[in-house]
Design an enzyme around this catalytic site. Structure first.
Site, PDB file in Angstrom:
ATOM      1  N   GLY A   1      -9.750  -1.006  -3.990  1.00 28.21           N
ATOM      2  CA  GLY A   1     -10.118  -1.335  -2.626  1.00 28.21           C
ATOM      3  C   GLY A   1      -8.914  -1.327  -1.697  1.00 28.21           C
ATOM      4  CE  LYS A   2      -6.745   2.462   3.156  1.00 28.78           C
ATOM      5  NZ  LYS A   2      -5.346   2.695   2.732  1.00 28.78           N
ATOM      6  CB  ILE A   3      -8.595  -5.616  -0.217  1.00 25.07           C
ATOM      7  CG1 ILE A   3      -9.904  -5.060  -0.825  1.00 25.07           C
ATOM      8  CG2 ILE A   3      -8.739  -7.082   0.153  1.00 25.07           C
ATOM      9  CD1 ILE A   3     -10.269  -5.642  -2.173  1.00 25.07           C
TER      10      ILE A   3
ATOM     11  CG  PHE B   1      -7.297  -1.170   6.196  1.00 27.47           C
ATOM     12  CD1 PHE B   1      -6.546  -0.007   6.224  1.00 27.47           C
ATOM     13  CD2 PHE B   1      -6.837  -2.235   5.442  1.00 27.47           C
ATOM     14  CE1 PHE B   1      -5.365   0.100   5.502  1.00 27.47           C
ATOM     15  CE2 PHE B   1      -5.652  -2.145   4.708  1.00 27.47           C
ATOM     16  CZ  PHE B   1      -4.917  -0.969   4.744  1.00 27.47           C
TER      17      PHE B   1
ATOM     18  CB  SER C   1     -12.856  -1.778   0.355  1.00 28.45           C
ATOM     19  OG  SER C   1     -12.086  -0.650   0.007  1.00 28.45           O
TER      20      SER C   1
END
Length: 312
Positions: free
Chosen positions: A158-160, A35, A63
């Site tokens: 990453g914005k995981i 996101f 990401s």
């Protein structure tokens, strides 16, 4: 906190009630999603604009790539999706949340070789992430008893979605003990960041921020480093310890949601010296003011015009 009633869902604007996913979606079971957090601001010249939109969309693509998946949309299509969502909900100033994830499919850990990635874009009106008191008087932080995982345990660039659970637990711990936010250490005991913000400290006129080795490459962080450079204030990217942080002259957090939040207390120790202890310092307040002007189009000509994408 008004929520947008229209959602961009796989390329189309639909009512929020129609943007639904199956309980069999892989992301619900295993956190296989990514996101972004983006803000739109009302502009001095009128209308609204989204700050550093392209960089956020490119980081979302990164990401997804880190997880080994592919988006079916181009960067420009995602950018237009954000603009369409803001227009559909008639928001000139809001928080925007694009989210991409593995939907319905195999129910084991392995999602298949080329799973379909669903994408949604939603937005809502959101004030200060750590509260107006935090913005104006300084927030209270706690160094968490939970550590940020090793860089080979999670993918730090990453914005995981699934990787945020440790931060959720850490923030619940901090708030339950009377603090506003948690700070995470790395496995070797050095500071990394908050649960959703990058960290800056100031000592003797020198600004230090955590190296990118173990943290997300924050877009607000990058912006603040350029604002500090504009003021001819030296910035050093380095590791530092909690006791060094306790003895700082100033500390602040940066992030799209948190914007620039000064810090007044860390682990029950007031930040700063003597009569200034526990109050936002001059550098923190200066960059906070600069950032607020920048995102609202009041510093036009000094930074790339592409940083502000008009909503039209």
């Amino acid at each position: 906190m008004a929520r947008g009633t229209k959602i961009w869902w796989n390329g189309k604007i639909v009512p929020e009630a129609e943007a639904r996913l199956s309980l069999f979606a892989h992301v619900i079971h295993y956190g296989t999603g990514a996101f972004e957090g983006i803000r739109a601001y009302k502009q001095k010249a009128g209308g609204g604009a989204i700050f550093r939109l392209r960089e956020h969309m490119m980081r979302l693509e990164d990401s997804i790539k880190i997880m080994g998946f592919e988006l079916s949309q181009t960067t420009d299509e995602l950018i237009q999706g954000v603009l369409d969502t803001c227009k559909a909900n008639n928001f000139e100033e809001c928080y925007v949340r694009p989210i991409a994830f593995v939907g319905d499919g195999p129910l084991g850990v392995y999602p298949g070789a080329n799973p379909k990635i669903d994408v949604a874009i939603l937005n809502w009106e959101w004030g200060s992430y750590l509260g107006d008191k935090g913005i104006n008087e300084g927030a209270k932080l706690k160094v968490s008893s939970f550590i940020r995982p090793h860089v080979n345990s999670v993918m730090t660039k990453g914005k995981i979605s699934g990787q945020y659970l440790t931060g959720v637990i850490a923030k619940r711990e901090a708030i339950s003990q009377g603090y506003d936010e948690a700070l995470m250490l790395d496995p070797e005991g050095y500071l990394t960041e908050g649960t959703g913000e990058n960290l800056f400290m100031i000592k003797d006129g020198v600004v230090k921020t955590t190296q990118l080795t173990s943290i997300l490459n924050g877009i607000t962080r990058n912006t603040i480093m350029q604002l500090l450079e504009r003021r001819k204030i030296k910035v050093v990217e380095t590791r530092f310890t909690r006791d060094e942080l306790w003895c700082a002259d100033e500390v602040f957090l940066t992030g799209t949601a948190a914007e620039i939040t000064p810090i007044s207390v860390i682990d029950d120790r007031k930040i700063g010296r003597y009569e200034k202890a526990g109050k936002p310092g001059p550098i923190s307040l200066a960059v906070q003011k600069d950032y607020a002007a920048l995102v609202r189009g009041e510093l036009s000509g000094e930074y790339p015009k592409e940083w502000l994408t008009p909503i039209k």
